[in-house]
Design a protein around this motif. Sequence first.
Motif, PDB file in Angstrom:
ATOM      1  N   GLU A   1      49.630  25.527  50.156  1.00  0.00           N
ATOM      2  CA  GLU A   1      50.586  24.662  50.856  1.00  0.00           C
ATOM      3  C   GLU A   1      51.094  25.435  52.073  1.00  0.00           C
ATOM      4  OE1 GLU A   1      55.032  22.785  50.286  1.00  0.00           O
ATOM      5  OE2 GLU A   1      53.914  23.374  48.493  1.00  0.00           O
ATOM      6  N   VAL A   2      50.556  25.104  53.241  1.00  0.00           N
ATOM      7  CA  VAL A   2      50.931  25.806  54.475  1.00  0.00           C
ATOM      8  C   VAL A   2      52.317  25.345  54.892  1.00  0.00           C
ATOM      9  CG1 VAL A   2      50.347  26.178  56.896  1.00  0.00           C
ATOM     10  CG2 VAL A   2      48.526  26.018  55.180  1.00  0.00           C
ATOM     11  N   ILE A   3      53.200  26.321  55.124  1.00  0.00           N
ATOM     12  CA  ILE A   3      54.558  25.986  55.554  1.00  0.00           C
ATOM     13  C   ILE A   3      54.806  26.367  57.009  1.00  0.00           C
ATOM     14  CG2 ILE A   3      55.581  26.007  53.255  1.00  0.00           C
ATOM     15  CD1 ILE A   3      56.553  28.858  53.804  1.00  0.00           C
ATOM     16  N   GLU A   4      53.949  27.254  57.556  1.00  0.00           N
ATOM     17  CA  GLU A   4      54.150  27.676  58.939  1.00  0.00           C
ATOM     18  C   GLU A   4      52.874  28.318  59.482  1.00  0.00           C
ATOM     19  OE1 GLU A   4      57.655  30.070  61.329  1.00  0.00           O
ATOM     20  OE2 GLU A   4      57.259  30.627  59.260  1.00  0.00           O
ATOM     21  N   ALA A   5      52.576  28.017  60.721  1.00  0.00           N
ATOM     22  CA  ALA A   5      51.478  28.661  61.438  1.00  0.00           C
ATOM     23  C   ALA A   5      52.094  29.371  62.634  1.00  0.00           C
ATOM     24  CB  ALA A   5      50.455  27.635  61.892  1.00  0.00           C
ATOM     25  N   MET A   6      51.848  30.673  62.725  1.00  0.00           N
ATOM     26  CA  MET A   6      52.477  31.464  63.773  1.00  0.00           C
ATOM     27  C   MET A   6      51.443  32.259  64.556  1.00  0.00           C
ATOM     28  SD  MET A   6      55.718  33.027  61.681  1.00  0.00           S
ATOM     29  CE  MET A   6      56.188  33.942  63.125  1.00  0.00           C
ATOM     30  N   PRO A   7      51.468  32.154  65.885  1.00  0.00           N
ATOM     31  CA  PRO A   7      50.594  33.022  66.678  1.00  0.00           C
ATOM     32  C   PRO A   7      51.057  34.468  66.521  1.00  0.00           C
ATOM     33  CG  PRO A   7      51.861  31.523  68.091  1.00  0.00           C
ATOM     34  CD  PRO A   7      52.267  31.265  66.682  1.00  0.00           C
ATOM     35  N   ARG A   8      50.120  35.388  66.515  1.00  0.00           N
ATOM     36  CA  ARG A   8      50.429  36.815  66.393  1.00  0.00           C
ATOM     37  C   ARG A   8      49.855  37.563  67.579  1.00  0.00           C
ATOM     38  NH1 ARG A   8      54.694  37.498  63.689  1.00  0.00           N
ATOM     39  NH2 ARG A   8      54.643  36.702  61.589  1.00  0.00           N
ATOM     40  N   THR A   9      50.481  38.673  67.912  1.00  0.00           N
ATOM     41  CA  THR A   9      50.004  39.502  69.012  1.00  0.00           C
ATOM     42  C   THR A   9      49.057  40.564  68.477  1.00  0.00           C
ATOM     43  OG1 THR A   9      51.874  40.994  68.774  1.00  0.00           O
ATOM     44  CG2 THR A   9      52.122  39.167  70.333  1.00  0.00           C
TER      45      THR A   9
END
Length: 93
Positions: A16-24
């Motif tokens: 259950e995906v709750i957040e997608a965050m770009p990473r450096t």
Amino acid sequence: MVWAEGLLREVFPDAEVIEAMPRTGGQLSAVCEMRCADPAHSAIFKVYAHEWAWKQAKEVRVYQMLASLGSLPVPSVLHHTPGGGPGAGPSRS
């Protein structure tokens, strides 16, 4: 990042995906983190352009070699797409 959620569900069908965050940090690849309700299902995704697919294969191989030593914590590669990531090939859109 719908493609990342689809790949994650291939490995963890109940994720259950709750957040997608770009990473450096990805100089040759795009990096994102998929955070899930169950932290054990969370994963980092790296997408390589077609011209850098050889570096992706090399990275996967190095992780495999390090894991075989059994003495170091090594990231697990849950999925690897030869030729780069989604849409990375020369004939894809």
